[in-house]
Write a protein that holds these residues in place. Structure first.
Motif, PDB file in Angstrom:
ATOM      1  N   MET A  70       0.838  -1.192   0.000  1.00 29.88           N
ATOM      2  CA  MET A  70       0.000   0.000   0.000  1.00 29.88           C
ATOM      3  C   MET A  70       0.877   1.248   0.000  1.00 29.88           C
ATOM      4  N   THR A  71       0.478   2.235  -0.776  1.00 27.21           N
ATOM      5  CA  THR A  71       1.140   3.532  -0.752  1.00 27.21           C
ATOM      6  C   THR A  71       0.260   4.504   0.024  1.00 27.21           C
ATOM      7  N   VAL A  72       0.813   5.102   1.057  1.00 25.77           N
ATOM      8  CA  VAL A  72       0.102   6.070   1.889  1.00 25.77           C
ATOM      9  C   VAL A  72       0.416   7.458   1.352  1.00 25.77           C
ATOM     10  N   THR A  73      -0.626   8.215   1.026  1.00 27.93           N
ATOM     11  CA  THR A  73      -0.434   9.541   0.448  1.00 27.93           C
ATOM     12  C   THR A  73      -0.675  10.610   1.514  1.00 27.93           C
ATOM     13  N   ILE A  74       0.344  11.426   1.712  1.00 27.28           N
ATOM     14  CA  ILE A  74       0.296  12.498   2.702  1.00 27.28           C
ATOM     15  C   ILE A  74       0.064  13.816   1.984  1.00 27.28           C
ATOM     16  N   GLY A  75      -0.965  14.534   2.379  1.00 28.93           N
ATOM     17  CA  GLY A  75      -1.217  15.853   1.818  1.00 28.93           C
ATOM     18  C   GLY A  75      -0.338  16.892   2.493  1.00 28.93           C
ATOM     19  N   VAL A  76       0.262  17.769   1.698  1.00 28.17           N
ATOM     20  CA  VAL A  76       1.152  18.791   2.261  1.00 28.17           C
ATOM     21  C   VAL A  76       0.839  20.150   1.639  1.00 28.17           C
ATOM     22  N   HIS A  77       0.900  21.189   2.464  1.00 30.90           N
ATOM     23  CA  HIS A  77       0.771  22.559   1.975  1.00 30.90           C
ATOM     24  C   HIS A  77       1.571  23.449   2.914  1.00 30.90           C
ATOM     25  N   SER A  78       1.884  24.635   2.456  1.00 33.52           N
ATOM     26  CA  SER A  78       2.837  25.477   3.172  1.00 33.52           C
ATOM     27  C   SER A  78       2.295  26.039   4.475  1.00 33.52           C
ATOM     28  N   SER A  79       0.980  25.997   4.692  1.00 28.39           N
ATOM     29  CA  SER A  79       0.422  26.563   5.915  1.00 28.39           C
ATOM     30  C   SER A  79       0.538  25.631   7.113  1.00 28.39           C
ATOM     31  N   ASN A  80       0.925  24.384   6.906  1.00 29.33           N
ATOM     32  CA  ASN A  80       1.142  23.466   8.024  1.00 29.33           C
ATOM     33  C   ASN A  80       2.647  23.202   8.134  1.00 29.33           C
ATOM     34  N   PRO A  81       3.337  23.848   9.066  1.00 30.35           N
ATOM     35  CA  PRO A  81       4.796  23.757   9.106  1.00 30.35           C
ATOM     36  C   PRO A  81       5.331  22.342   9.271  1.00 30.35           C
ATOM     37  N   SER A  82       4.681  21.527  10.083  1.00 26.01           N
ATOM     38  CA  SER A  82       5.194  20.179  10.326  1.00 26.01           C
ATOM     39  C   SER A  82       5.143  19.327   9.064  1.00 26.01           C
ATOM     40  N   LEU A  83       3.983  19.335   8.391  1.00 24.61           N
ATOM     41  CA  LEU A  83       3.861  18.564   7.152  1.00 24.61           C
ATOM     42  C   LEU A  83       4.744  19.140   6.052  1.00 24.61           C
ATOM     43  N   TYR A  84       4.843  20.472   5.999  1.00 25.85           N
ATOM     44  CA  TYR A  84       5.671  21.118   4.980  1.00 25.85           C
ATOM     45  C   TYR A  84       7.124  20.660   5.106  1.00 25.85           C
TER      46      TYR A  84
END
Length: 298
Positions: free
Chosen positions: A1-15
């Motif tokens: 399984m491939t787990v897809t993580i959504g990322v955007h610049s407004s969330n510093p940890s995920l960014y």
């Protein structure tokens, strides 16, 4: 399984988890479970609930407002973790010598903010505390690249700034903090997923939370390097980014009763002011099965 993580610049940890992918934090944590990882960059965190429901992403994060509006829109979400409070992340600014001296003075004013983000929570709560209404007593306008100039020119009443924009505005002088974020809301980063994913694969949720903690640890230990990554990618000066990033707690915590109560207060204000159409039971966004309610505190 491939787990897809959504990322955007407004969330510093995920960014930073995304931009530190060369260090393999998410890859290593998921590989131990026999899974692989993919990242899905997007620009507007308000879309996170919809992207989860559609299966475009499996895991995402925002500020405090988007998961409430996503619940209101019927998305079946589960909170997985939150950051520590971020009191220095943003502020409501007004001209230093302008007529607005208190929140009550915003009645009838135009306020620029990132509508739908945590900033809506900040403004709605600050107005509510002052006996005013987000819906009736201000004109909320989506902020843009010209917001600071308009504020300094007296064309708008107030502006919510965050991150490097806030650092740059304070460095230039001439503006005053009318509302410090930490005086009104806790302003946490919030991480969440679909209910089916949270309750069928809690071990993946825990692995992703460990990866986020590793990315946070790196950013806390390397603020200049983290600032240079953000400045090169998003613009602004590395100095202002470093000031902004040093103000963040870089700590991921378990979902607590206190956090749920904070979110419920926001949901109630949003409903009362018409920002969302109906009431939301925030506690419904907790995993139902014992042992899958979120990660253990570090």
């Amino acid at each position: 399984m491939t787990v897809t993580i959504g990322v955007h610049s407004s969330n510093p940890s995920l960014y930073h988890l995304y931009h530190l992918s060369r260090l393999g934090f998410a890859q290593e944590e998921l590989a131990a479970l026999g899974e692989t990882v993919a990242f899905f960059p997007y620009t507007n965190g308000v879309r996170t609930g919809e992207l989860l429901t559609r299966g475009v992403i499996d895991f995402g994060g925002t500020g405090s407002t988007p998961p409430v509006t996503a619940q209101a829109a019927g998305h079946d979400l589960v909170y997985t973790a939150v950051s520590a409070p971020r009191p220095g992340h943003g502020a409501l600014l007004v001209p230093e010598d302008g007529p607005v001296r208190s929140v009550a003075d915003l009645a009838g004013a135009t306020v620029h903010l990132a509508i739908g983000s945590w900033q809506t929570h900040l403004i709605a709560k600050a107005l509510d505390d002052a006996g005013l209404s987000y819906a009736d007593d201000i004109t909320a306008v989506r902020s843009g690249t010209d917001s600071e100039r308009q504020l300094r020119a007296g064309e708008i009443g107030a502006w919510v700034a965050q991150g490097p924009e806030l650092a740059a505005a304070r460095r230039k002088g001439g503006l005053r903090t009318l509302v410090a974020t930490g005086d009104v809301i806790s302003d946490r980063s919030v991480f969440f997923t679909r209910r089916d994913f949270a309750e069928s694969r809690p071990e993946i949720v825990e692995a992703l939370t460990r990866a986020l903690r590793r990315a946070d640890d790196w950013a806390a230990a390397n603020p200049r390097a983290a600032a240079e990554i953000a400045a090169a990618d998003l613009g602004g000066s590395a100095d202002d980014w470093e000031t902004a990033l040093r103000a963040l707690p870089w700590r991921i915590e378990a979902v607590s009763d206190e956090f749920i109560a904070e979110q419920q207060e926001a949901a109630d204000i949003f409903h009362r002011t018409g920002f969302i159409d109906g009431p939301v039971e925030v506690a419904a966004a907790r995993a139902r099965a014992t042992g899958t309610a979120g990660p253990k505190a570090a």
